[in-house]
Write an enzyme that holds these catalytic residues in place. Structure first.
Site, mmCIF file in Angstrom:
data_model
loop_
_atom_site.group_PDB
_atom_site.id
_atom_site.type_symbol
_atom_site.label_atom_id
_atom_site.label_comp_id
_atom_site.label_asym_id
_atom_site.label_seq_id
_atom_site.Cartn_x
_atom_site.Cartn_y
_atom_site.Cartn_z
ATOM 1 N N TYR A 153 0.883 -1.225 0.044
ATOM 2 C CA TYR A 153 0.060 -0.208 0.003
ATOM 3 C C TYR A 153 0.840 1.182 -0.122
ATOM 4 O O TYR A 153 1.930 1.137 -0.349
ATOM 5 C CB TYR A 153 -1.008 -0.110 1.026
ATOM 6 C CG TYR A 153 -2.165 0.739 0.978
ATOM 7 C CD1 TYR A 153 -3.049 0.381 -0.268
ATOM 8 C CD2 TYR A 153 -2.618 1.874 1.893
ATOM 9 C CE1 TYR A 153 -4.137 1.159 -0.428
ATOM 10 C CE2 TYR A 153 -3.685 2.472 1.544
ATOM 11 C CZ TYR A 153 -4.503 2.325 0.449
ATOM 12 O OH TYR A 153 -5.747 2.955 0.244
ATOM 13 N N LYS A 224 -5.628 -2.020 -0.622
ATOM 14 C CA LYS A 224 -6.277 -1.796 0.592
ATOM 15 C C LYS A 224 -7.370 -3.232 1.272
ATOM 16 O O LYS A 224 -7.278 -3.646 2.199
ATOM 17 C CB LYS A 224 -7.715 -0.859 0.279
ATOM 18 C CG LYS A 224 -8.397 -0.515 1.589
ATOM 19 C CD LYS A 224 -7.461 -0.222 2.687
ATOM 20 C CE LYS A 224 -7.063 1.465 2.712
ATOM 21 N NZ LYS A 224 -7.715 2.347 2.748
#
Length: 434
Positions: A153, A224
């Protein structure tokens, strides 16, 4: 050439096969299952707990066989398949003869990972692993969250989104375009999993601090949801990344022949709203009202409007507005336990006035309200500065939600107060000083 009667040949083959099975079974201690047509199509339980474990909650039953097993990231265990599993699943010979536990395979991946110095190369390595062997990917990710989270991420996923067209290996998630209106329910039926518990959706207009990346924004929902599994324990089969492609206003992408999204300007207004409406309804019709829909990286002009429209009708939230605010204000409240004072005794200066800043400011005002501070007094504690300078309520073209967070100041008076505030304590942290 010497020939043998067909019955004799059949008997010879059967005897030879049984002899081989006896030899293998006696040497490994693992009984082999005869591969009759009926046995081939019976469901086989593939254990993902490793040798010696019998926890059926971590096992998967499947009727797939052969090549499909090694090409399915949900089922593939790489070289961790036992001999019994290889024989029953029809993959004996499709893998090297060595048996490697998942822990050993993690070491192999780490060795390859450590040879790469470029974060984007590390990202591509991990995403390729996720496409090939999902169990091993999450085993690696959870082995060192602090090491791998910045790769999977932020901040690396931002660079990966910018290079998404070049780094694209295998489609992940669902791409829904503005031209698919009226057919979203059918598109959801194309997704192979039926039990979806969490969806992360973006339209790619405001990817991190990089702006409009269009279809390249798919890297955000994928990354995510990887954290949903690694940190929250949500099974990856119950996660669905979605990108709503309504075009892009990024001219460099429109001019790029390798761009993978719709090559026209963004569609806005009623047509855009109708697409969101249909998407929300189709998701809840198929997966139920308890399916979480997380909005991610929508532009300010849409983010607050969409959140306010759906927050009381669906199981939904906006991570940029609500998630960031929850963490930030929780940190403030924890700090107040040490300083032994109240939120209302502090003033808050934000460097930036995006979704995160507005979400944090709004939650601070709500926290003050719980302490009995009127809204008119609480907003006097909030100050915001963007790239053009101090933001005050009297400015034209101000975002309606932002105007609600600011006190009624004149520009001259506000600048004087802000200068005094900044002289007392320097700006600190993400975008917030208190």
């Amino acid at each position: 050439m010497n020939t043998m009667p067909s019955k004799s040949m059949l008997s010879f083959c059967r005897n030879a096969t049984n002899s081989i099975k006896k030899i293998i079974s006696s040497s490994t201690g693992v009984p082999l299952v005869a591969s009759s047509p009926r046995a081939c199509w019976a469901a086989v339980r593939v254990c993902h707990s490793g040798p010696g474990h019998t926890n059926t909650s971590r096992s998967v039953s499947t009727k797939r066989r052969g090549y499909d097993i090694t090409r399915n990231p949900h089922l593939n265990k790489g070289m961790a398949f036992t001999l019994e599993e290889r024989m029953q699943l029809g993959i004996h010979g499709l893998l090297p003869p060595c048996f490697l536990t998942q822990d050993v395979q993690v070491l192999r991946v780490m060795k390859s990972y450590e040879t790469r110095s470029n974060p984007l190369d590390k990202y591509i390595l991990l995403m390729t692993l996720q496409d090939r062997n999902e169990k091993l990917f999450y085993r690696l990710l959870t082995s060192d969250i602090e090491e791998f989270m910045p790769i999977v991420y932020t901040p690396t996923v931002g660079l990966a989104c910018q290079q998404y067209g070049l780094a694209f290996r295998r489609p992940r998630g669902l791409f829904i375009t503005i031209h698919d209106k009226g057919h979203i329910a059918t598109m959801l039926d194309s997704w192979p999993e039926e039990d979806i518990k969490a969806i992360v959706v973006t339209d790619g207009e405001r990817i991190l601090g990089l702006g409009d990346l269009g279809s390249y924004g798919m890297g955000i929902p994928v990354g995510k949801l990887a954290l949903y599994t690694a940190c929250g324990g949500v099974p990856p089969q119950q996660c669905l990344p979605v990108l709503l492609d309504v075009g892009t206003d990024n001219q460099s992408l429109l001019d790029d022949p390798l761009y993978i999204g719709l090559k026209h300007k963004r569609v806005r207004g009623k047509e855009y709203d109708d697409l969101i409406d249909e998407f929300m309804q189709a998701v809840t019709d198929k997966y139920g009202m308890n399916c979480l829909i997380q909005f991610e990286d929508f532009a300010n002009s849409n983010a607050f409007r969409i959140l306010n429209k759906y927050r009381n009708r669906y199981c939904t939230f906006n991570d940029d507005i609500q998630g960031t605010a929850s963490v930030a204000v929780a940190g403030l409240l924890a700090a107040l336990r040490i300083t032994k004072n109240q939120l209302s005794e502090h003033k808050f200066v934000f460097q930036g006035a995006g979704e995160a800043a507005m979400g944090i400011a709004h939650l601070i005002i709500m926290a003050m309200a719980k302490q009995g501070i009127p809204h008119s007094e609480a907003v006097k504690k909030i100050w915001m500065v963007d790239s053009k300078g101090l933001i005050v309520k009297v400015m034209p073209d101000l975002h309606p939600f932002l105007r609600h967070l600011l006190s009624q100041h004149t520009l001259k008076g506000a600048m004087t107060t802000l200068n005094k505030l900044l002289k007392s304590t320097p700006l600190d942290g993400l975008c917030l000083h208190w």
